[in-house]
Design a protein around this motif. Structure first.
Motif: not given
Length: 663
Positions: A50-54, A230-233, A256-260
């Motif tokens: 959800t955090a990523t979507i926001i 994103m590659a790591v995730s 989430v790190f990537a999205a931030l």
């Protein structure tokens, strides 16, 4: 030279390496890590997703709404991509196995299908952003259409996944976990994100810029970090078998790190940009104010030290600016003139029309012009403080400020120049008169010498030849004496011919006896015979009925032109054409010679041209020479006639004389 790496890029690079090293240690102990189960895994998964979507929705809002009607292709693509990715992420959450209503293994397949769609959109969009940096404008209607088509395509794909999930390759099997298809897709995403991260790193390192300023401000160092995370995730997501394994939670954390990082690299910098721009604008305004003050001081210094007078009046004709030079020219101080009417420096006889002329100048909308009425003398009359008048060369300009018109005059005292010009004009007039008088005296002397040679010396030689002829009739002369007498007769004949030629050159008798037309005919024939150059004379006798002064001047002009053709032109043909219209006589002399070189006509020793110009000027005529190297020369002459003769309808030809002149 040592390579320069921006500090922020260095920090992000070290952070990526540390996290990657930690992840590699976990991946190498996959069996051990897989034994750790995450309590309330569904709740944690839902919260992180959800955090990523926001965050993705925030990126969409900024990329779509931050620029109003002004959009670029890059911001439009990012807006559509993150909107669709957020929608697919939402359906990934709600269709996850264990969510209410979604408990079958097929639901896990649906959820993972939405997952792959969402992350593929983000991955390949970032790759396109780093590869294709060019941008173009996008019309607003096209942008709206793109959003509608993106939503329509998202809805169609969503419906397809829910209604016919078997149409897609299976991504999850019960008791087995992820299929090879899902793992292979994750590997593709890992490789693509790694390439994207490397390209972002290269861009930042090559340009030594952390951001690219433009329509959409992007901090590429943060996008490098986002692609790396994103590659790591995706690597974590390719390793788990059951949804409650630790790898899933760690993968979501990296997501989430990537999205931030994406949020900070796209949204944060654009949100803070207006404030940064405001600070920069304030600094720029302060700098502009300082620069304006410097320019004002410089302008004031220029005005104060200018040698020319500068004076500005308002629409009421009050003096609002005057420099020391202007005050000195009029004999006042600066304080005496400030605030006073402009009429204090204008003679009384001009004041009643001055105001009208200034207002008319402003109404015409002209911004500047020279003052005065003639082309050669742009001057007006000024008034000294002691009441004496003096000439001024001036130019006036106008401008409108706060709906008020102001007039500025820049001027200088030209009393000495005007006096020198008048003296020069007087000297020139006297020289012209002297030249005309000398020409007249010269012609009289030529006429007198020619008459004396022809009438006196010519008759003496003729009488001597008659006496010699009588002597030759004597019967008792020896052969030697007869040969001597014959030789003497030939010498006398040659002397008489030479005498006639000299007399004709000095003053042709045909000019006095038959007029200009017959004199020119004789000149034409002699020129052709002597120099072998074909010469045409196009004229009527009626056209050339002129007084002796003009006839002589025209004859000498044509004679000088033909002499120049013979000496310099190397022509094969010369054309002389006369035309007479009302009170103007025009004629042309044109040759097909080599022409006059550039600058030759202005040589100080070109006395032939000078003489022709002076003759034409004495008759108030016009003289023009046209020449082109290799194409011959043409001289154009017009002479006004005070007593025109009545003619039929002569052709109205533009007069011109052509000759090749090299003096």
């Amino acid at each position: 030279m040592k390579n320069f790496i921006p500090a922020e890029l260095k920090r992000l690079t070290w952070t990526s390496f540390v996290l990657l090293a930690l992840s590699i240690s976990l991946w190498s102990n996959r069996e051990l890590v897989a034994e750790f189960k995450v309590p309330h895994a569904l709740t944690i998964h839902t919260a992180l997703e959800t955090a990523t979507i926001i965050i993705f929705a925030s990126v969409f809002i900024v990329c779509w709404n931050a620029f109003g009607e002004l959009r670029k292709r890059s911001s439009l693509i990012l807006a559509v991509t993150f909107l669709c990715a957020a929608i697919f992420g939402f359906f990934h959450i709600i269709s996850f196995q264990g969510m209410p209503g979604f408990t079958e293994p097929i639901d896990m397949h649906k959820s993972l299908s939405f997952w792959l769609l969402s992350r593929s959109l983000i991955t390949f969009t970032l790759l396109g952003l780093v590869i294709h940096t060019a941008d173009i404008d996008v019309p607003n209607h096209f942008a709206q259409l793109s959003i509608y088509l993106g939503l329509l395509a998202t809805a169609a794909v969503t419906l397809l996944v829910f209604q016919a999930p078997e149409i897609l390759p299976i991504t999850y099997l019960k008791d087995i976990g992820q299929t090879s298809f899902k793992v292979h897709c994750e590997i593709v995403l890992v490789v693509t994100n790694s390439i994207t991260a490397f390209l972002f790193y290269q861009q930042v390192f090559a340009t030594k810029n952390l951001s690219v300023e433009g329509h959409l401000k992007i901090k590429r160092s943060l996008l490098f970090f986002a692609a790396a995370m994103m590659a790591v995730s995706e690597t974590y997501f390719s390793l788990y078998r059951l949804p409650d394994e630790l790898f899933v939670a760690i993968g979501h954390a990296f997501q989430v790190f990537a999205a931030l990082a994406i949020y900070r690299g796209m949204v944060g910098i654009n949100i803070h940009a207006p404030y940064s721009s405001l600070i920069e604008s304030t600094q720029h305004l302060q700098s502009a104010a300082d620069e304006l003050r410097i320019h004002k001081q410089r302008l004031t210094g220029v005005i104060e030290t200018a040698m020319d007078g500068i004076l500005t009046i308002d629409d009421q004709h009050k003096i609002i600016l005057v420099n020391p030079a202007a005050a000195s020219i009029f004999g006042y101080t600066v304080n005496d003139l400030l605030g006073s009417s402009i009429e204090v420096v204008i003679p009384m006889r001009h004041r009643h029309v001055h105001g009208h002329h200034v207002n008319q100048f402003g109404e015409r909308g002209t911004t500047r012009r020279k003052m005065g009425s003639s082309f050669d003398d742009y001057y007006v009359t000024g008034l000294h403080a002691n009441g004496s008048e003096f000439p001024i060369e001036a130019s006036i300009s106008s401008l409108i400020e706060n709906n008020k018109r102001f007039f500025t005059v820049i001027f200088r005292d030209i009393s000495e120049r005007k006096l020198a010009k008048e003296k020069m004009a007087q000297y020139h007039s006297e020289l012209s008169q002297l030249s005309s008088a000398l020409q007249s005296i010269r012609e009289e002397e030529r006429k007198h010498i020619a008459r004396e040679l022809h009438d006196d010396l010519g008759q003496l030689l003729a009488a001597l030849r008659m006496d010699l002829s009588l002597l030759q009739r004597e019967q008792n002369l020896s052969d030697r004496s007869r040969r001597t007498l014959t030789s003497m007769d030939q010498l006398l004949l040659t002397s008489i011919t030479t005498l006639r030629r000299i007399a004709t050159d000095l003053r042709p008798r045909a000019l006095d006896e038959g007029g200009l037309f017959f004199a020119l005919q004789t000149l034409q024939k002699e020129f052709s015979q002597r120099h072998g150059v074909h010469c045409d004379l196009i004229a009527d006798e009626e056209q050339l009925i002129l007084d002796d002064e003009k006839s002589t001047a025209i004859y000498r002009i044509i004679q000088e032109s033909l002499t120049n053709v013979a000496r310099h032109a190397k022509a094969s043909h010369v054309n002389i054409q006369f035309s007479r219209s009302h009170d103007v006589l025009s004629f042309i002399i044109q040759d097909d010679g080599r022409g006059i070189e550039e600058g030759a006509m202005n040589k100080t020793r070109s006395f032939g041209l000078v003489g022709m110009r002076e003759r034409i000027k004495a008759m108030q005529g016009e003289f023009k020479v046209q020449s082109e190297v290799g194409k011959g020369t043409q001289i154009q002459i017009q002479i006004p006639l005070l007593n025109p003769i009545k003619m039929g309808n002569p052709p109205n030809l533009q007069h011109s004389i052509s000759a090749d002149l090299h003096h």
